[in-house]
Write an enzyme that holds these catalytic residues in place. Sequence first.
Site, PDB file in Angstrom:
ATOM      1  N   HIS A  57      13.633  30.825  15.857  1.00 59.78           N
ATOM      2  CA  HIS A  57      13.889  30.275  14.605  1.00 59.78           C
ATOM      3  C   HIS A  57      12.758  30.250  13.830  1.00 59.78           C
ATOM      4  O   HIS A  57      12.758  30.566  12.530  1.00 59.78           O
ATOM      5  CB  HIS A  57      14.724  28.950  14.772  1.00 59.78           C
ATOM      6  N   GLU A  58      11.837  29.572  14.198  1.00 55.65           N
ATOM      7  CA  GLU A  58      10.432  29.122  13.126  1.00 55.65           C
ATOM      8  C   GLU A  58       9.914  30.263  12.924  1.00 55.65           C
ATOM      9  O   GLU A  58       9.386  30.554  11.776  1.00 55.65           O
ATOM     10  CB  GLU A  58       9.601  28.007  13.764  1.00 55.65           C
ATOM     11  N   HIS A  61      11.197  32.066  10.123  1.00 59.26           N
ATOM     12  CA  HIS A  61      10.794  31.569   8.833  1.00 59.26           C
ATOM     13  C   HIS A  61       9.370  32.101   8.564  1.00 59.26           C
ATOM     14  O   HIS A  61       9.134  32.451   7.324  1.00 59.26           O
ATOM     15  CB  HIS A  61      10.976  30.040   8.592  1.00 59.26           C
TER      16      HIS A  61
END
Length: 106
Positions: A57-58, A61
């Site tokens: 997820h990160e 980003h």
Amino acid sequence: MMGALKPSGCGIDIRRHIACEECASNVSGGYDPIMNQVIVCHNTVKSEGMFQGVLTHELIHMFDYCQNDLDFKNLEHLACTEIRAANLGHCSFMSAWINGDAFGFV
Ligand SMILES: [Zn+2]
């Protein structure tokens, strides 16, 4: 994700760009665009599967910030990267809910 970052000109050094830190009890990870660093919370991430989900997820980003000129202060940009991270990472709100991290990503 790490394989996608490097050819996009967003090289990643695990020792520099990924950190384990203690976080608030309702947070499991985050991406810090100022430090260009992914944070995984050692006190709330309790399984390998959850670690993989947070890291993926990160890193999405991080990719969006580097590759797509993401502006975290722009709500449309923020919504876009969160939707991408959810769809490409942990797939559904329900899976995040079951894992207890539905509200823990930043
Ligand atoms: Zn997020």
